[in-house]
Design a protein around this motif. Structure first.
Motif, short mmCIF file in Angstrom:
data_model
loop_
_atom_site.label_atom_id
_atom_site.label_comp_id
_atom_site.label_asym_id
_atom_site.label_seq_id
_atom_site.Cartn_x
_atom_site.Cartn_y
_atom_site.Cartn_z
N VAL A 179 0.93 -1.19 -0.01
CA VAL A 179 0.00 -0.03 0.19
C VAL A 179 0.81 1.26 0.02
O VAL A 179 2.02 1.18 0.67
CB VAL A 179 -0.84 -0.02 1.26
CG1 VAL A 179 -1.65 1.13 1.45
CG2 VAL A 179 -1.77 -1.39 1.29
N ARG A 180 0.61 2.16 -0.83
CA ARG A 180 1.30 3.50 -0.79
C ARG A 180 0.37 4.66 -0.38
O ARG A 180 -0.68 4.66 -0.68
CB ARG A 180 2.12 3.59 -2.12
CG ARG A 180 1.02 3.87 -3.29
CD ARG A 180 1.63 4.04 -4.41
NE ARG A 180 0.73 4.49 -5.56
CZ ARG A 180 1.00 4.39 -7.00
NH1 ARG A 180 2.32 4.29 -7.30
NH2 ARG A 180 0.18 4.71 -7.84
N GLN A 181 1.06 5.53 0.25
CA GLN A 181 0.57 6.98 0.50
C GLN A 181 1.52 8.34 -0.06
O GLN A 181 2.56 8.31 0.46
CB GLN A 181 0.18 6.96 2.03
CG GLN A 181 -0.63 8.42 2.15
CD GLN A 181 -1.09 8.23 3.66
OE1 GLN A 181 -0.58 7.62 4.66
NE2 GLN A 181 -2.07 9.02 3.78
N GLN A 197 -4.51 10.09 -0.04
CA GLN A 197 -5.17 8.80 0.65
C GLN A 197 -4.42 7.42 0.26
O GLN A 197 -3.69 7.52 -0.87
CB GLN A 197 -6.40 8.30 0.66
CG GLN A 197 -7.32 9.61 1.05
CD GLN A 197 -8.98 9.04 0.89
OE1 GLN A 197 -9.31 8.43 -0.07
NE2 GLN A 197 -9.86 9.56 1.76
N ARG A 198 -4.27 6.61 1.10
CA ARG A 198 -3.44 5.36 1.03
C ARG A 198 -4.21 4.56 -0.12
O ARG A 198 -5.29 4.53 -0.33
CB ARG A 198 -3.62 4.55 2.13
CG ARG A 198 -2.50 4.90 3.37
CD ARG A 198 -2.47 4.29 4.40
NE ARG A 198 -1.69 4.52 5.47
CZ ARG A 198 -1.17 3.91 6.74
NH1 ARG A 198 -1.83 2.95 7.20
NH2 ARG A 198 -0.17 4.51 7.61
N TYR A 223 5.75 3.52 0.89
CA TYR A 223 5.24 2.33 0.38
C TYR A 223 5.28 1.33 1.66
O TYR A 223 6.59 1.41 2.64
CB TYR A 223 5.98 1.50 -0.69
CG TYR A 223 5.67 2.14 -2.01
CD1 TYR A 223 6.25 3.39 -2.29
CD2 TYR A 223 4.90 1.49 -2.92
CE1 TYR A 223 5.74 4.01 -3.63
CE2 TYR A 223 4.67 1.97 -4.11
CZ TYR A 223 5.18 3.29 -4.65
OH TYR A 223 5.03 3.81 -5.86
N TYR A 224 4.11 0.86 1.98
CA TYR A 224 3.87 -0.03 3.29
C TYR A 224 3.65 -1.34 2.73
O TYR A 224 2.85 -1.68 1.84
CB TYR A 224 2.86 0.42 4.17
CG TYR A 224 3.11 1.93 4.59
CD1 TYR A 224 2.58 2.78 3.89
CD2 TYR A 224 3.63 2.14 5.83
CE1 TYR A 224 2.72 4.17 4.44
CE2 TYR A 224 3.69 3.50 6.21
CZ TYR A 224 3.23 4.47 5.38
OH TYR A 224 3.39 5.78 5.96
N TRP A 277 1.05 -3.43 9.92
CA TRP A 277 1.59 -2.51 8.79
C TRP A 277 3.22 -2.37 8.96
O TRP A 277 3.55 -2.26 10.27
CB TRP A 277 1.15 -1.15 8.85
CG TRP A 277 -0.30 -0.84 8.49
CD1 TRP A 277 -1.41 -1.25 9.38
CD2 TRP A 277 -0.85 -0.45 7.41
NE1 TRP A 277 -2.65 -0.99 8.73
CE2 TRP A 277 -2.27 -0.57 7.26
CE3 TRP A 277 -0.29 -0.09 6.13
CZ2 TRP A 277 -2.97 -0.21 6.09
CZ3 TRP A 277 -1.18 0.25 4.79
CH2 TRP A 277 -2.58 0.40 5.05
#
Length: 114
Positions: free
Chosen positions: A36-38, A43-44, A92-93, A104
């Motif tokens: 997942v990126r922000q 928003q993510r 990036y998570y 996370w």
């Protein structure tokens, strides 16, 4: 559950990076994993997901450029990012959900700029 993301950095447009996420504290092979990126001020956004069985999905924004993979023997998740664009700039998570709880990683910054 611990997730440790790494591999971010500064890259020019059109370049490539490979992110890694080292997982521990759970049976890695049994759970879906995602990236997942922000981006700043946004928003993510889910960019890739891989199930325990190996099924994969991407949003249209990264399809054909990003590849998610996992090495269950090494408890590691990967994201190969090619043809990077400035709009891919984000933290990036890696993420997983175990027993209905979301976990996370700490995030790794990817900056795409000339």
């Amino acid at each position: 559950v611990q997730l440790q993301a790494s591999g971010g950095g500064l890259v020019q447009p059109g370049g490539s990076l490979r992110l890694s996420c080292a997982a521990s504290g759970f049976t890695f092979s049994s759970y879906a994993m995602s990236w997942v990126r922000q981006a700043p001020g946004k928003q993510r956004e889910l960019v890739a997901i891989i199930t325990s069985g190996g099924s994969i999905n991407y949003p249209d924004s990264v399809k054909g450029r990003f590849t998610i993979s996992r090495d269950n023997a090494k408890n590691t998740l990967y994201l190969q990012m090619n043809s990077l664009k400035p709009e891919d700039t984000a933290v990036y998570y890696c993420k997983t959900t175990v027993n209905f709880l979301a976990y996370w990683g700490q995030g790794t910054l990817v900056t795409v700029s000339s």
